[in-house]
Scaffold this motif. Structure first.
Motif, mmCIF file in Angstrom:
data_model
loop_
_atom_site.group_PDB
_atom_site.id
_atom_site.type_symbol
_atom_site.label_atom_id
_atom_site.label_comp_id
_atom_site.label_asym_id
_atom_site.label_seq_id
_atom_site.Cartn_x
_atom_site.Cartn_y
_atom_site.Cartn_z
ATOM 1 N N GLY A 89 12.535 -61.284 -14.981
ATOM 2 C CA GLY A 89 12.295 -59.879 -14.702
ATOM 3 C C GLY A 89 12.944 -59.451 -13.405
ATOM 4 N N VAL A 90 13.126 -58.152 -13.246
ATOM 5 C CA VAL A 90 13.810 -57.599 -12.082
ATOM 6 C C VAL A 90 13.059 -57.916 -10.789
ATOM 7 C CG1 VAL A 90 12.629 -55.357 -12.320
ATOM 8 C CG2 VAL A 90 14.830 -55.480 -11.146
ATOM 9 N N ASN A 91 13.767 -58.323 -9.759
ATOM 10 C CA ASN A 91 13.179 -58.576 -8.439
ATOM 11 C C ASN A 91 11.875 -59.378 -8.542
ATOM 12 O OD1 ASN A 91 15.191 -57.104 -7.032
ATOM 13 N ND2 ASN A 91 14.139 -55.184 -7.482
ATOM 14 N N LYS A 92 11.936 -60.532 -9.157
ATOM 15 C CA LYS A 92 10.710 -61.296 -9.420
ATOM 16 C C LYS A 92 10.088 -61.820 -8.126
ATOM 17 C CE LYS A 92 12.844 -65.842 -10.369
ATOM 18 N NZ LYS A 92 14.234 -65.506 -9.983
ATOM 19 N N ALA A 103 12.429 -49.174 -5.816
ATOM 20 C CA ALA A 103 12.767 -50.385 -6.566
ATOM 21 C C ALA A 103 11.635 -50.777 -7.494
ATOM 22 C CB ALA A 103 13.073 -51.537 -5.602
ATOM 23 N N ASN A 104 11.977 -51.526 -8.523
ATOM 24 C CA ASN A 104 10.997 -52.121 -9.420
ATOM 25 C C ASN A 104 10.901 -53.618 -9.112
ATOM 26 O OD1 ASN A 104 10.611 -49.669 -10.736
ATOM 27 N ND2 ASN A 104 12.082 -50.145 -12.348
ATOM 28 N N TYR A 105 9.686 -54.161 -9.255
ATOM 29 C CA TYR A 105 9.449 -55.575 -8.984
ATOM 30 C C TYR A 105 8.685 -56.193 -10.151
ATOM 31 C CZ TYR A 105 10.832 -54.620 -4.165
ATOM 32 O OH TYR A 105 11.540 -54.256 -3.040
ATOM 33 N N SER A 106 8.936 -57.478 -10.390
ATOM 34 C CA SER A 106 8.206 -58.244 -11.408
ATOM 35 C C SER A 106 7.306 -59.249 -10.700
ATOM 36 C CB SER A 106 9.193 -58.988 -12.324
ATOM 37 O OG SER A 106 10.061 -58.079 -12.967
ATOM 38 N N LEU A 107 6.009 -59.045 -10.789
ATOM 39 C CA LEU A 107 5.048 -59.913 -10.113
ATOM 40 C C LEU A 107 4.461 -60.916 -11.094
ATOM 41 C CD1 LEU A 107 3.069 -57.344 -7.900
ATOM 42 C CD2 LEU A 107 5.310 -58.399 -7.502
ATOM 43 N N TRP A 108 4.413 -62.184 -10.682
ATOM 44 C CA TRP A 108 3.861 -63.264 -11.498
ATOM 45 C C TRP A 108 2.616 -63.821 -10.816
ATOM 46 C CZ3 TRP A 108 5.638 -65.119 -16.216
ATOM 47 C CH2 TRP A 108 6.816 -64.520 -16.694
ATOM 48 N N ILE A 109 1.465 -63.712 -11.492
ATOM 49 C CA ILE A 109 0.184 -64.132 -10.917
ATOM 50 C C ILE A 109 -0.300 -65.392 -11.627
ATOM 51 C CG2 ILE A 109 -2.198 -63.465 -10.447
ATOM 52 C CD1 ILE A 109 -1.304 -60.556 -10.468
ATOM 53 N N ASN A 161 13.509 -59.041 -20.894
ATOM 54 C CA ASN A 161 13.993 -57.957 -21.743
ATOM 55 C C ASN A 161 13.382 -56.591 -21.434
ATOM 56 O OD1 ASN A 161 15.676 -59.638 -23.306
ATOM 57 N ND2 ASN A 161 13.938 -60.293 -24.551
ATOM 58 N N SER A 162 12.214 -56.597 -20.784
ATOM 59 C CA SER A 162 11.486 -55.328 -20.597
ATOM 60 C C SER A 162 11.250 -54.926 -19.153
ATOM 61 C CB SER A 162 10.123 -55.404 -21.309
ATOM 62 O OG SER A 162 10.276 -55.689 -22.683
ATOM 63 N N ALA A 163 11.198 -55.895 -18.240
ATOM 64 C CA ALA A 163 10.962 -55.585 -16.823
ATOM 65 C C ALA A 163 12.312 -55.366 -16.154
ATOM 66 C CB ALA A 163 10.190 -56.717 -16.159
ATOM 67 N N LEU A 164 12.780 -54.126 -16.209
ATOM 68 C CA LEU A 164 14.136 -53.806 -15.786
ATOM 69 C C LEU A 164 14.142 -52.845 -14.594
ATOM 70 C CD1 LEU A 164 15.543 -53.176 -19.373
ATOM 71 C CD2 LEU A 164 15.668 -55.299 -18.057
ATOM 72 N N ASN A 212 7.958 -47.528 -4.984
ATOM 73 C CA ASN A 212 8.174 -48.753 -5.746
ATOM 74 C C ASN A 212 7.170 -48.896 -6.887
ATOM 75 O OD1 ASN A 212 10.246 -49.479 -3.969
ATOM 76 N ND2 ASN A 212 8.811 -50.512 -2.594
ATOM 77 N N TRP A 213 7.624 -49.516 -7.970
ATOM 78 C CA TRP A 213 6.780 -49.758 -9.138
ATOM 79 C C TRP A 213 6.838 -51.228 -9.519
ATOM 80 C CZ3 TRP A 213 3.832 -46.417 -12.294
ATOM 81 C CH2 TRP A 213 3.803 -45.084 -11.852
ATOM 82 N N CYS A 214 5.786 -51.676 -10.209
ATOM 83 C CA CYS A 214 5.687 -53.089 -10.587
ATOM 84 C C CYS A 214 5.455 -53.293 -12.070
ATOM 85 C CB CYS A 214 4.532 -53.757 -9.835
ATOM 86 S SG CYS A 214 4.855 -53.987 -8.078
ATOM 87 N N TYR A 215 6.040 -54.371 -12.564
ATOM 88 C CA TYR A 215 5.666 -54.993 -13.825
ATOM 89 C C TYR A 215 4.894 -56.246 -13.435
ATOM 90 C CZ TYR A 215 9.782 -52.311 -15.417
ATOM 91 O OH TYR A 215 10.706 -51.328 -15.672
#
Length: 295
Positions: free
Chosen positions: A58-61, A26-32, A292-295, A91-94
């Motif tokens: 973003g995906v899976n924020k 899965a891809n995840y969007s992390l907000w710091i 738009n980009s973290a998919l 798994n990968w992260c944005y």
């Protein structure tokens, strides 16, 4: 059971295992967050700092919360826990950061991005730590890129001037000379930092050189190198060197840190520093980019 049937069953199990492995990735969007914090530390669904948790970001924020007041070094472990949780194994992260969150992410990557990390299962306990998968390790984390809203990895002159509570450890870290000497900003482990620079400053932010968003100046939000800040502006300002887009050096020759690229410069001076609990200011620009980009 015939040998042929046993072979067919074995091949089916192998195929099912492969499908399961692919499906679990899965891809995840992390907000710091930046200074002041606000979200519950260890709770990746607590978006108080940013705005409504129901807002697309973003995906899976996931909200990677730290206290926003202690030193970068003492709070980096919270970021490492999140990166281990969601950015290892398959798994990968944005990653999106705001203000001092940029300093936090840069520090964490430079100092720990080359270390052995246990692969985690993306299922967090109450303290924000995830369980191991198979006990194996990898070097660093799987990060596609970082998008920094009003990045403060170069510090802020407001900290230099004592405009904030001077006893706060984070304020000491945010002094321009301290932030720039804290780690090698050119070491990003080949992760690109895309910079979003706001320019809706006010009269009281005159202490900040060049263009600013009331809190952080372009020398920091634009990822400019050097041991101290300098004045950089929009092309419409004839009395200040331009902050260029992309990875190119600014007007006057000052280089950006390696793997730092300005993708948004606030030429219209429309965006300030603050999320205001509603994904506002320059944070809103990055949120749109994540959608738009973290998919």
């Amino acid at each position: 059971m015939s040998r042929f049937m046993r072979l067919c069953i074995s091949l089916s199990l192998v195929s099912l295992s492969a499908i399961t492995t692919v499906a679990s990735a899965a891809n995840y969007s992390l907000w710091i967050n930046g200074r002041t914090g606000g979200g519950v530390v260890g709770n990746y669904n607590s978006f108080t700092y940013w705005g409504p948790g129901t807002t697309a970001a973003g995906v899976n924020k996931k909200s990677v919360n730290w206290d926003g007041r202690s030193s970068i070094a003492s709070q980096s472990g919270k970021i490492r826990d999140a990166l281990d949780c969601f950015c290892t194994g398959t798994n990968w992260c944005y990653v999106a950061t705001h203000s001092a969150g940029d300093l936090m992410m840069g520090y964490t990557l430079a100092n720990f991005g080359g270390s052995a990390r246990l692969k985690k299962n993306a299922v967090a306990g109450s303290g924000g730590v995830c369980g191991n998968t198979d006990g194996s390790t990898q070097t660093g984390w799987n990060i596609k890129w970082v998008r920094a809203a009003s990045g403060a990895a170069g510090g802020s002159e407001l900290s230099d001037a004592g405009s904030w509570t001077t006893s706060e450890p984070l304020v000491q870290d945010l002094k321009t000379a301290t932030a720039r000497a804290m780690y090698d900003h050119n070491i990003t482990r080949n992760v690109m930092f895309y910079m979003y620079a706001g320019a809706k400053g006010t009269a009281y932010s005159g202490i900040l050189p060049g263009q600013d968003d009331e809190v952080v100046a372009y020398h920091s939000t634009g990822g400019m190198s050097g041991s101290a800040g300098a004045g950089f502006c929009n092309p419409s300002d004839w009395f200040c060197n331009d902050l260029t887009l992309g990875t190119a050096a600014a007007e006057g020759g000052r280089a950006k840190w390696s793997n730092h690229s300005v993708v948004f410069r606030d030429d219209a001076e429309a965006y300030n520093h603050y999320a205001n609990g509603n994904w506002g200011g320059i944070v809103g620009v990055v949120r749109n980019a994540m959608v738009n980009s973290a998919l």
